[in-house]
Design a protein around this motif. Structure first.
Motif, PDB file in Angstrom:
ATOM      1  N   ASP A  55       0.825  -1.215   0.000  1.00 24.50           N
ATOM      2  CA  ASP A  55       0.000   0.000   0.000  1.00 24.50           C
ATOM      3  C   ASP A  55       0.864   1.273   0.000  1.00 24.50           C
ATOM      4  OD1 ASP A  55       0.969  -0.607   2.479  1.00 24.50           O
ATOM      5  OD2 ASP A  55      -0.922  -0.318   3.540  1.00 24.50           O
ATOM      6  N   LEU A  57       1.109   3.741  -2.039  1.00 22.44           N
ATOM      7  CA  LEU A  57       0.445   5.006  -2.384  1.00 22.44           C
ATOM      8  C   LEU A  57      -0.240   5.633  -1.175  1.00 22.44           C
ATOM      9  CD1 LEU A  57      -1.050   4.134  -5.893  1.00 22.44           C
ATOM     10  CD2 LEU A  57       1.042   5.401  -5.355  1.00 22.44           C
ATOM     11  N   GLU A  58      -0.720   4.814  -0.264  1.00 22.83           N
ATOM     12  CA  GLU A  58      -1.384   5.336   0.934  1.00 22.83           C
ATOM     13  C   GLU A  58      -0.383   5.751   2.015  1.00 22.83           C
ATOM     14  OE1 GLU A  58      -2.409   2.229  -0.450  1.00 22.83           O
ATOM     15  OE2 GLU A  58      -4.005   3.255  -1.545  1.00 22.83           O
ATOM     16  N   LYS A  59       0.803   5.141   2.016  1.00 18.74           N
ATOM     17  CA  LYS A  59       1.766   5.365   3.096  1.00 18.74           C
ATOM     18  C   LYS A  59       2.876   6.362   2.768  1.00 18.74           C
ATOM     19  CE  LYS A  59       1.229   0.899   5.338  1.00 18.74           C
ATOM     20  NZ  LYS A  59       1.907  -0.326   5.766  1.00 18.74           N
ATOM     21  N   ARG A  60       3.069   6.699   1.517  1.00 18.28           N
ATOM     22  CA  ARG A  60       4.261   7.454   1.119  1.00 18.28           C
ATOM     23  C   ARG A  60       4.221   8.950   1.415  1.00 18.28           C
ATOM     24  NH1 ARG A  60       3.777   7.626  -5.492  1.00 18.28           N
ATOM     25  NH2 ARG A  60       1.975   9.028  -5.517  1.00 18.28           N
ATOM     26  N   ASP A  61       3.039   9.552   1.535  1.00 21.69           N
ATOM     27  CA  ASP A  61       2.928  11.012   1.613  1.00 21.69           C
ATOM     28  C   ASP A  61       3.857  11.685   2.633  1.00 21.69           C
ATOM     29  OD1 ASP A  61       1.246  11.232  -0.525  1.00 21.69           O
ATOM     30  OD2 ASP A  61      -0.588  11.401   0.662  1.00 21.69           O
ATOM     31  N   ARG A  64       7.468  11.393   0.992  1.00 23.63           N
ATOM     32  CA  ARG A  64       7.653  11.580  -0.457  1.00 23.63           C
ATOM     33  C   ARG A  64       8.580  12.746  -0.795  1.00 23.63           C
ATOM     34  NH1 ARG A  64       6.068  10.026  -5.339  1.00 23.63           N
ATOM     35  NH2 ARG A  64       5.338  11.501  -6.917  1.00 23.63           N
ATOM     36  N   TYR A 114      12.070   6.488   2.059  1.00 21.51           N
ATOM     37  CA  TYR A 114      11.168   5.333   1.975  1.00 21.51           C
ATOM     38  C   TYR A 114      11.800   4.126   2.670  1.00 21.51           C
ATOM     39  CZ  TYR A 114       8.100   7.547  -1.569  1.00 21.51           C
ATOM     40  OH  TYR A 114       7.228   8.347  -2.258  1.00 21.51           O
TER      41      TYR A 114
END
Length: 135
Positions: A55, A57-61, A64, A114
């Protein structure tokens, strides 16, 4: 000494002094030509793939901006040629490093936002031979 050298050169005919100067210049020109004729080593490339959590896309913000800043810094330094994520699904990041060794790329991974925050489950660094497009 210098005075003796001038005295000897003064007794040498002008044509011989000219030949001597041309010989030195010609030798220097040949040396420059030989040195510049050596072919440059072709660039070497390493392909880095980062395996992302399911997941991403949900965790990267929260991470990023730092992740992208690290990649941009490598690009600005001329080390990372190109980078991005694979799509459909977004499960891997791909980076191409130029003229770096594996330890350099590994250090990049281990300092990546990341990676440090658990969004990278694994990675691979492999030599990449480009056969078309490497100018």
């Amino acid at each position: 000494s210098t005075a003796v050298s001038r005295a000897v050169l003064g007794r040498v005919s002008p044509s011989l002094r000219t030949v001597r100067r041309h010989t030195v210049r010609a030798t220097a020109a040949r040396t420059r030509t030989v040195m510049s004729a050596a072919p440059a080593a072709p660039p070497t490339y390493l392909l880095l793939t980062l395996d992302y959590v399911e997941d991403i896309l949900e965790k990267r913000d929260p991470y990023r901006a730092d992740h992208l800043a690290g990649a941009k810094a490598q690009h600005d330094a001329g080390k990372c040629v190109i980078a991005g994520a694979l799509q459909d699904p977004v499960d891997k990041g791909v980076f191409v490093f130029k003229d770096c060794d594996e330890a350099y790329v590994k250090a990049f991974v281990e300092s990546d936002a990341y990676y440090k925050n658990g969004l990278v489950t694994g990675y691979a660094i492999r030599p990449w031979m480009i056969v078309v497009g490497a100018d």
